[in-house]
Design an enzyme around this catalytic site. Sequence first.
Site, PDB file in Angstrom:
ATOM      1  N   HIS A 265       0.852  -1.196   0.000  1.00  0.00           N
ATOM      2  CA  HIS A 265       0.000   0.000   0.000  1.00  0.00           C
ATOM      3  C   HIS A 265       0.877   1.230   0.000  1.00  0.00           C
ATOM      4  CE1 HIS A 265       0.623  -1.441   4.108  1.00  0.00           C
ATOM      5  NE2 HIS A 265       0.660  -0.169   4.483  1.00  0.00           N
TER       6      HIS A 265
ATOM      7  N   HIS B 184       0.686   5.182   0.965  1.00  0.00           N
ATOM      8  CA  HIS B 184      -0.085   6.223   1.642  1.00  0.00           C
ATOM      9  C   HIS B 184       0.005   7.507   0.814  1.00  0.00           C
ATOM     10  CE1 HIS B 184      -0.080   4.211   5.737  1.00  0.00           C
ATOM     11  NE2 HIS B 184       0.965   3.604   5.191  1.00  0.00           N
TER      12      HIS B 184
END
Length: 113
Positions: A99, A101
């Site tokens: 992931h 951010h």
Amino acid sequence: MVEGCLFCRIVGREIPADEVFRTEDMLVFRDISPVAPVHLLVIPLVHHDSLNQLEDGELAGKLLLAAAEAARRENLLTSGYRVVVNTGRDAGQSVGHFHAHVLGGRALEWPPG
Ligand code: AMP
């Protein structure tokens, strides 16, 4: 889909998330514990444990461009934003599904802790 992976379950809509947009390759959604006024996560639909497993350069490029698109949709292009990929223990990666951010909406400090 990897058994027990939180973000795979979000991809599969088994766990609800505040989705911003979804493409054929990735999902952008709001972080459940935001650390900035805008805090989004960009993830590939296909499971990769971390940046270390992300060998597909085209997908990596798409993820980075999705981060910029997310920032554009949140009106961060002028004020600025940060894209962060915590990788591994020392970086504090807490979810084992790649992931990125996307953080913005306030002045961000540098260097990070
Ligand atoms: P990291 O610590 O870099 O692995 O980031 C994981 C992020 O996932 C943290 O910022 C968490 O707040 C976020 N997170 C954990 N569970 C959820 C969830 N169910 N929905 C949205 N974000 C989540």
